[in-house]
Design a protein around this motif. Structure first.
Motif: not given
Length: 404
Positions: A67, A69, A209
């Motif tokens: 993951n 993001t 990020e």
């Protein structure tokens, strides 16, 4: 006469020796004819040993987070503070505050929403009281059911709607105030930060990020034919060993193949399996001698394949065109076809073709033929003595191996 004899003496001598040479040439015996014997080729051999092996599959890949993001703003304003951990490489926990936007405007909006809600609730309570009064006034009415307007029911619904509207406005104001604080959605490591203190940000500005450090993923390419060596093709639930060179030493990690992407890549005609490594940055537990598996690392992988019995593993260079040279007990060569189930960089895996104890020549196959007699390096001959390993023999053997 004396002069004549002296002059003819050389001729007599030449004649005498000529006749002697003629007699010797015509009376000599022919040499005994013997067939030329070619020395037997000296070869080295390896004995066949059947074993149970896992047909492991080699692959490679780059470590990436499962993951990741982008941290974006949901409100606008000026950055009031930035956490010391909000830098490239900073490790953060779930819910940790990373940055804060000036909240004064949103605090004012919340106060206004709270005041509007209070007014709407007061108006609703007043309308409820009026409705009770109207209901008492219509108690003695004999003309049937009293009208809704007479009981002030429409006015009551309006005030109830106003209260809901005010509640929604206050909830939005509370959310906007909470959004002035940017928090980490999960445990991770900051990949990049793209803003600085005092910068004015608008709705949707990219702050940086974040990579999740709980689980790492590696996409491992395999040839379509290699899938046959897995226990299951649709759900390849198997182990994988990853290795990489870190800090000057070779380090290994153990993970699991969790899924197949299920499609063949149009560019390289490969199928990708996805491996997972839990806690790659060792945040939950420390292991002696184990280093973190950093994102972006290039790793080699060994995927555990099917377990097969009766496999003979031979060096790849001694198998040519699916054939090997089998040397019998009386040192006679048999060029035999073999069933190859798999090959890798160094080895060939053979099944149902060779028996335990049979000897396989390590010499180049093209220099041998069926029925040929050979010598085994270091083996005793029929007289009971070992085959001589002279310099010539060793050079012959090394030359044969060098041609491989």
């Amino acid at each position: 006469m004396i002069k004549i004899i002296r002059r003819l003496t050389p001729l007599f001598i030449l004649f005498f020796f000529g006749m002697a040479a003629w007699l010797l040439i015509n009376t000599k015996e022919s040499p005994e004819q013997k067939e030329e014997e070619k020395p037997a080729q000296i070869v080295d051999v390896v004995k066949v040993e059947q074993q149970t092996v896992s047909l492991n599959l080699p692959s490679y890949g780059v470590v990436t987070p499962k993951n990741k993001t982008q941290l974006v703003t949901e409100v606008k304003g000026r950055l009031l503070s930035i956490s010391p951990n909000f830098v490239a490489g900073g490790v953060v926990k779930k819910g940790e505050q990373l940055a804060m936007i000036e909240p004064s405007d949103y605090e004012a909006d919340l106060s206004q929403a709270q005041a509007s809600l209070a007014q709407a609730q007061a108006a609703l309570e007043e309308e409820i009281a009026r409705g009770e009064v109207a209901k008492n006034d219509w108690k003695g009415y004999d003309g049937g059911l009293p009208p809704e307007l007479g009981l002030r029911l429409p006015q009551l619904k309006k005030e109830q709607a106003n209260v809901k509207f005010a509640q929604a406005a206050m909830a939005r104001a509370e959310r906007n105030l909470e959004r002035t604080i940017i928090r980490a959605p999960f445990e991770g490591i900051i990949k990049t930060r793209m803003v600085d203190l005092g910068q004015y940000v608008t709705l949707g500005t990219n702050l940086g990020e974040l990579y999740d450090t709980r689980i790492a993923e590696i996409r491992l390419p395999l040839a379509n034919n290699d899938l046959a060596y897995l226990e299951s093709v649709d759900k390849p639930d198997t182990q994988v060993t990853l290795s990489a060179s870190l800090a000057g030493k070779e380090v290994s990690w153990t993970g699991d193949i969790v899924r197949s992407e299920g499609v063949i890549d149009a560019d390289n005609r490969m199928v990708y399996l996805v491996a997972e490594i839990k806690d790659p940055y060792l945040r939950e537990s420390k292991h002696q001698g184990l280093l973190p598996l950093k994102y972006g690392s290039f790793v080699t992988a060994i995927i555990k394949g099917r377990t097969v019995e009766g496999i003979v593993k031979l060096p790849r260079h001694i198998v040519r065109n699916n054939q090997v040279a089998v040397v019998s007990s009386d040192n006679i060569v048999e060029v035999r076809d073999v069933n190859i189930v798999r090959t890798d960089v160094d080895s060939v895996y053979i099944k149902d073709s060779l028996l335990d104890g049979e000897r396989i020549s390590l010499t180049k196959l093209s220099s041998m033929r069926s029925g040929q007699s050979v010598k085994i390096l270091g083996e005793a001959d029929n007289s009971g003595s070992k085959s001589p390993q002279t310099d010539e023999d060793k050079e012959q053997h090394l030359a044969a191996k060098g041609e491989q």
